[in-house]
Enzyme design. Structure first.
Site, PDB file in Angstrom:
ATOM      1  N   GLN A  51     -40.854 115.090  11.354  1.00 64.50           N
ATOM      2  CA  GLN A  51     -40.981 113.816  10.773  1.00 64.50           C
ATOM      3  C   GLN A  51     -39.846 113.133  11.351  1.00 64.50           C
ATOM      4  O   GLN A  51     -39.630 111.679  10.838  1.00 64.50           O
ATOM      5  CB  GLN A  51     -40.928 113.982   9.209  1.00 64.50           C
ATOM      6  CG  GLN A  51     -42.304 114.489   8.792  1.00 64.50           C
ATOM      7  CD  GLN A  51     -43.492 114.189   9.284  1.00 64.50           C
ATOM      8  OE1 GLN A  51     -43.843 112.884   9.258  1.00 64.50           O
ATOM      9  NE2 GLN A  51     -44.317 114.792   9.822  1.00 64.50           N
ATOM     10  N   ASN A  52     -38.669 113.787  11.672  1.00 61.32           N
ATOM     11  CA  ASN A  52     -37.701 112.889  12.277  1.00 61.32           C
ATOM     12  C   ASN A  52     -38.097 111.827  13.386  1.00 61.32           C
ATOM     13  O   ASN A  52     -38.929 112.457  14.508  1.00 61.32           O
ATOM     14  CB  ASN A  52     -36.679 113.730  12.796  1.00 61.32           C
ATOM     15  CG  ASN A  52     -35.172 112.603  12.968  1.00 61.32           C
ATOM     16  OD1 ASN A  52     -35.276 111.890  13.869  1.00 61.32           O
ATOM     17  ND2 ASN A  52     -34.322 112.943  12.080  1.00 61.32           N
ATOM     18  N   ARG A  53     -37.834 110.641  13.429  1.00 62.10           N
ATOM     19  CA  ARG A  53     -38.464 109.849  14.566  1.00 62.10           C
ATOM     20  C   ARG A  53     -37.462 109.616  15.789  1.00 62.10           C
ATOM     21  O   ARG A  53     -37.862 108.417  16.517  1.00 62.10           O
ATOM     22  CB  ARG A  53     -38.433 108.163  13.732  1.00 62.10           C
ATOM     23  CG  ARG A  53     -39.572 108.683  12.514  1.00 62.10           C
ATOM     24  CD  ARG A  53     -39.553 107.480  11.779  1.00 62.10           C
ATOM     25  NE  ARG A  53     -38.433 107.166  11.079  1.00 62.10           N
ATOM     26  CZ  ARG A  53     -38.021 106.147  10.265  1.00 62.10           C
ATOM     27  NH1 ARG A  53     -38.731 104.885  10.078  1.00 62.10           N
ATOM     28  NH2 ARG A  53     -36.847 106.344   9.737  1.00 62.10           N
ATOM     29  N   PHE A  54     -36.325 110.387  15.966  1.00 63.07           N
ATOM     30  CA  PHE A  54     -35.540 109.920  17.090  1.00 63.07           C
ATOM     31  C   PHE A  54     -36.475 110.336  18.577  1.00 63.07           C
ATOM     32  O   PHE A  54     -36.104 109.482  19.262  1.00 63.07           O
ATOM     33  CB  PHE A  54     -34.423 111.376  16.958  1.00 63.07           C
ATOM     34  CG  PHE A  54     -33.466 111.288  18.012  1.00 63.07           C
ATOM     35  CD1 PHE A  54     -32.344 110.434  17.988  1.00 63.07           C
ATOM     36  CD2 PHE A  54     -33.574 111.776  19.088  1.00 63.07           C
ATOM     37  CE1 PHE A  54     -31.338 110.172  18.913  1.00 63.07           C
ATOM     38  CE2 PHE A  54     -32.543 111.718  20.115  1.00 63.07           C
ATOM     39  CZ  PHE A  54     -31.469 110.913  19.971  1.00 63.07           C
TER      40      PHE A  54
END
Length: 176
Positions: A51-54
């Site tokens: 879910q991290n958008r990096f």
């Protein structure tokens, strides 16, 4: 390790950062996180929580496909002059919660700066910025730019808004 805090007992784990920074002599911008999440530690690489958008944000601002493997992620970073590491080498933490970080030992960011062409340091979120200022700035004397966190917990920023903010670093990497 358990500690009494107020009326509750919190469990803290002592954890060490066990993977290297991604950087080379062509790196111009260093993006610093706080400390790897549980998922990132399991994957032995940065921004490993799905879910991290990096990685989505980075692919948007570089015009690249979203990298899937660790090797693709490293290639994307290095081809664009971006280095990635975390402020913290070891700490006590509960799960992945930055708000529970205690007893910090910082990474050797000064050593990394001396070994690379990094000109600009960027914090991925307020906590990374605060930790850098507290534990590293007095050593490096190098300013850091605070950017919004790519964490899914930062609901105030859409992916598009994150990309708009982080696009500024690509200009630095490309000398614009």
């Amino acid at each position: 390790m358990r500690r009494q805090e107020g009326n509750s007992i919190k469990h803290y784990d002592f954890v060490e950062h066990d993977f290297e920074p991604v950087a080379d002599e062509n790196s111009r911008v260093l993006i610093l996180g706080t400390f790897p999440s549980v998922k990132s530690r399991e994957n032995h690489f940065y921004y490993g929580h799905p879910q991290n958008r990096f990685w989505k944000m980075l692919s948007m601002i570089t015009g690249s496909d979203i990298p899937q493997s660790v090797e693709e992620k490293k290639r994307l970073l290095l081809q664009n002059g971006i280095a990635v590491w975390d402020v913290i080498k070891s700490c006590e933490i509960t799960g992945s919660s930055d708000s529970t970080i205690r007893n910090v030992t910082a990474n050797d960011i000064q050593g990394l700066l001396l070994d690379t062409g990094i000109q600009t340091i960027v914090a991925n979120g307020t906590k990374a910025y605060d930790l850098y200022m507290k534990h590293v700035f007095t050593i490096t004397k190098k300013e850091i730019i605070k950017m919004p966190s790519t964490s899914p917990a930062n609901a105030a920023y859409s992916l598009e808004r994150l990309a708009e903010e982080y696009a500024k670093i690509i200009k630095i990497c490309r000398g614009n």
